[in-house]
Design a protein around this motif. Structure first.
Motif, short mmCIF file in Angstrom:
data_model
loop_
_atom_site.label_atom_id
_atom_site.label_comp_id
_atom_site.label_asym_id
_atom_site.label_seq_id
_atom_site.Cartn_x
_atom_site.Cartn_y
_atom_site.Cartn_z
N TYR A 244 15.31 -2.77 1.67
CA TYR A 244 13.97 -2.53 1.14
C TYR A 244 13.74 -3.32 -0.15
N ASN A 283 11.44 -4.13 8.90
CA ASN A 283 11.05 -5.42 8.32
C ASN A 283 10.11 -6.20 9.21
N HIS A 322 9.40 -0.05 -1.91
CA HIS A 322 8.92 -1.13 -1.06
C HIS A 322 8.57 -2.30 -1.97
N PHE A 369 2.80 -4.58 1.16
CA PHE A 369 4.03 -3.81 1.04
C PHE A 369 4.97 -4.28 2.14
N SER A 371 8.51 -4.35 4.44
CA SER A 371 9.40 -3.37 5.09
C SER A 371 8.66 -2.07 5.40
N ALA A 372 7.43 -2.18 5.87
CA ALA A 372 6.61 -1.00 6.13
C ALA A 372 6.40 -0.74 7.61
#
Length: 421
Positions: A244, A283, A322, A369, A371-372
């Motif tokens: 992250y 990711n 994040h 953002f 890695s959401a």
């Protein structure tokens, strides 16, 4: 690795500029990369090459129907934890014999639906659940394939809210009672024991806890086989972490995880099942938001976004990090400055980051953002009567809206007013 890179000063999802998506669907929105999802699934599949295995995508990470359809077409199985996820899996094209049903609270209705529609196995978590499934299976004139989830009492060294393998956690049965519980399962005519299930937690960044758990699973396999059980599958769960915070040390790679599985369990001649979710989807997705205001406070500046904790709850729930990046690439050499990045919800907890160093930001800017893609949209709510936000799937130079933003009228229409009001 992901497929979100700056090109000509604009952050792209594969070959699509995110500014173009924002103009088309509005902000905030989630954006997923087909290439990244595909690559991450294949990394796991290739890591277990040479073994009899099935990679079952953990739907709880991201259950958008388009994402599920992609996984099914890649040959994945599905790990489901509710009747709704089971229905989604079937609708996305997963065959019943590739669907594993996990979770501590399966209802009889959910059991009946899975036995009727097709199931690879139930991962049982308690003796009362075992008795209930036996009754349902017998009522349908069938036999349910099962594993029992054992709790190995291994510290996964992860966040307390996503640790699942210690003795105080609600999941599974103590490994010390496994032989007794398996004997009971074998005696029930509606059940057929096919293997062992273990899952110690999520967002693991060290392989050592896995090694400890796998050693205990190997020992239990030998003991159960000596007791006469036909142990042919080992469901090892998921949980491998993702980076992250890009500046931190990267977690282990799937190939390293696969090597550990082969080292610890390869000699047992069992089919290996794994259930990655976060590492496949995390990711592969971004949350894109627009800055509403930049507000100067007492000793700090606030960036107020149109995204909120109801859209991405992980920072509020877990204190999760994040990476936040501008969609328009800052000029070289621009000095960052600290901001509190917050949403518009009327909660102090609606905070994404405190004193985060970012390039200078202004109202109207777009931020992403990273890695959401996992535990983002699936955990969203409509708190403050904020509609669920759109989801977009990108492939090469194309993008498709895979979940629309409801209107306010849609929100209101779901409620009904009784006649006596």
């Amino acid at each position: 690795m992901d497929h979100f890179l700056y090109r000509d000063g604009i952050l792209h999802a594969e070959d699509v500029p995110l500014t173009e998506v924002a103009a088309a669907v509005g902000t905030p929105f989630y954006c997923y990369s087909t290439a990244t999802l595909t690559r991450h699934f294949r990394l796991f599949d290739e890591a277990l090459a040479g073994t009899d295995h099935l990679v079952c995508y953990a739907m709880k990470a991201n259950s958008n129907q388009a994402v599920l359809t992609l996984m099914a077409r890649l040959g994945a199985g599905a790990d489901v934890v509710s009747g709704g996820e089971y229905a989604r899996a079937l609708a996305a094209g997963f065959p019943g014999d590739k669907i594993v049903f996990s979770g501590v609270g399966k209802t009889r209705a959910e059991m009946r639906a899975a036995l009727t529609g097709g199931i690879r196995q139930f991962n049982l978590e308690s003796e009362p659940e075992m008795e209930a499934l036996n009754e349902v299976a017998l009522s349908l004139g069938t036999v349910a394939p099962v594993t029992v989830r054992v709790n190995p009492d291994v510290d996964a060294r992860t966040h307390e809210k996503i640790a699942t393998g210690k003795s105080e956690n609600k999941f599974g049965i103590p490994i010390s009672r496994a032989r007794e519980v398996y004997a009971r399962a074998a005696a029930l005519p509606g059940l057929r024991v096919v293997g062992i299930d273990v899952h110690i937690g999520s967002q693991l960044t060290d392989l050592e806890p896995y090694g400890q758990a796998f050693d205990k699973v190997a020992e239990l396999t030998r003991a159960l086989r000596a007791d006469g059980h036909d142990i042919r599958r080992l469901d090892l769960g998921g949980g491998l972490g993702i980076p992250y915070e890009r500046s931190n040390t990267a977690p282990p790679l799937p190939v390293e995880y696969g090597a550990l599985v082969k080292e610890k369990l390869g000699h047992l001649s069992c089919e290996i099942e794994i259930e990655p979710g976060r590492l496949i989807a995390g990711n592969a997705g971004l949350l894109v938001a627009q800055v509403i205001y930049v507000k100067s406070g007492e000793g700090r500046d606030f960036v107020i976004l149109d995204a909120a904790m109801n859209d991405l709850v992980r920072p509020a729930m877990y204190g999760a990090w994040h990476d936040i990046v501008p969609v328009v690439e800052p000029a070289p050499g621009v000095a960052p400055r600290p901001y509190d990045v917050v949403g518009p919800v009327c909660e102090s907890g609606d905070t994404f980051a405190k004193q985060r160093n970012l390039p200078p930001i202004a109202a109207g800017d777009l931020v992403a953002f990273r890695s959401a893609g996992a535990y983002g949209a699936v955990m969203a709510s409509e708190y403050n009567s904020r509609p669920l936000i759109p989801e977009v799937l990108v492939k090469d130079g194309n993008f498709g809206l895979v979940r629309q933003r409801p209107s306010y009228e849609d929100l209101i229409a779901r409620d009904t007013i009784p006649e006596w009001l």
